[in-house]
Enzyme design. Structure first.
Site, PDB file in Angstrom:
ATOM      1  N   TYR A  61       0.851  -1.191   0.000  1.00 11.92           N
ATOM      2  CA  TYR A  61       0.000   0.000   0.000  1.00 11.92           C
ATOM      3  C   TYR A  61       0.886   1.240   0.000  1.00 11.92           C
ATOM      4  O   TYR A  61       1.599   1.504   0.971  1.00 11.92           O
ATOM      5  CB  TYR A  61      -0.901   0.038   1.237  1.00 11.92           C
ATOM      6  N   GLY A 212     -18.765   0.479  -3.294  1.00 13.56           N
ATOM      7  CA  GLY A 212     -19.637   1.649  -3.357  1.00 13.56           C
ATOM      8  C   GLY A 212     -21.016   1.383  -3.915  1.00 13.56           C
ATOM      9  O   GLY A 212     -21.891   2.261  -3.851  1.00 13.56           O
TER      10      GLY A 212
END
Length: 323
Positions: A61, A212
């Site tokens: 990340y 989402g």
């Protein structure tokens, strides 16, 4: 603010918060740091203050930025945090190159992670997924060796099949399985989740809002530069029909006085004491809402409505989670 309970992570694992904090959004997987590192660190620290001790990161990340950030946030309060780290993914120049799961690479990865995090031991260490490039026995056996050396406390696995889970568990006891799970992604209910439960393995469930889709905020079509356009779930008629199904969740959220996102998290939370919703946040303002979701209770009729509307396979198309 809501109270976060503790659960055992697997049959023989440690006590951790029932809600986990995903730190990925605080950095970019593609290499660029988040814009507000101060806010990200403050979010981690407030989460710890609120009883959320499970922090999830990955050595890839932000090309290590995320581990450095987590390390800053937990400085001088190591005992308050349970650190979960994924390894194995290789990115370069913003491009996914594949996996490196060779034992020699794993031993290299963990030393860098320990330095970036500023700790002596990683609580949960896991390959981000498994492929056929290296035998499972070698990958899991290497982590088992790191446990013996004191560099790792518990073994985790991520995004694998039921057969792979059984094989990994036969090499060394697996404490936790990290996997995408939501009302829209229920394909793991037929095989993988029962296998984890049978073996006494805790489940860390990410992508609770299905990228989402379940937030109630998505509109069709997506902007041209939205990465989700690459996934069939978010394309053309699929997206239109999927959003129509989400209307039921939106209406239920309105009736109960919550947001669709909260209900999506609450549904995952309701699937069992061995399942932890892992929610990505990068702002303190999100904490109260997501913690409140853990206290939502569904009536039998409400649960039946959700399980019927979002029966396995009801959402059209796939995402990167469905290989």
């Amino acid at each position: 603010m809501a109270t976060i309970t503790k659960i055992a992570l697997g049959n023989n694992g440690p006590l951790v918060s029932k809600l986990g904090l995903g730190c990925m959004r605080m950095s970019s997987v593609w290499g660029a740091p988040a814009k507000d590192e101060h806010e990200s660190i403050a979010t981690i620290q407030q989460a710890l203050d609120s009883g959320i001790n499970f922090l999830n990161t990955g050595d890839f990340y932000g090309s290590g930025h995320n581990e450095l950030l987590v390390g800053k946030a937990i400085k001088d309060r190591r005992d308050d945090a349970f650190i979960s780290v994924k390894f194995g993914a290789i990115f370069y120049g913003g491009q996914w190159l594949g996996l490196d799961l060779r034992p020699i690479a794993i031993k290299n990865f963990i030393n860098y992670s320990l330095v970036r995090l500023g700790i002596d031991t990683i609580d949960l260490y896991q390959p981000c997924r498994l492929d056929n490039s290296v035998p499972i026995e070698d990958v899991i056996g290497t982590v088992a060796d790191l446990i013996k050396e004191g560099k790792v406390r518990y073994l985790g696995v991520s995004e694998i099949t039921a057969d792979q889970l059984r094989k990994a568990h036969s090499v060394h006891p697996v404490t936790a399985l990290e996997i995408g799970y939501s009302l829209a992604d229920r394909q793991i209910e037929s095989d993988l989740l029962p296998t984890a439960k049978e073996l006494g393995i805790g489940v860390v469930a990410f992508a609770n809002t299905a990228e989402g889709l379940l937030t109630g905020e998505l509109k069709a079509p997506l902007p041209a530069n939205d990465i989700r356009n690459h996934f069939s779930r978010f394309q053309g008629e699929n997206l239109i029909e999927n959003l129509e199904k989400v209307e039921v969740l939106i209406q239920m959220a309105t009736d109960k006085g919550y947001t669709p996102t909260q209900l999506a998290i609450a549904w995952v939370n309701a699937q069992g004491d061995h399942i932890m919703p892992l929610v990505s946040m990068s702002r303190r303002s999100r904490l109260p809402e997501n913690m409140q979701a853990m206290e939502i209770v569904f009536t039998p009729d409400e649960m039946n409505t959700l399980n019927t509307q979002f029966a396995p396979g009801a959402i059209l198309g796939g995402t990167y989670l469905q290989r």
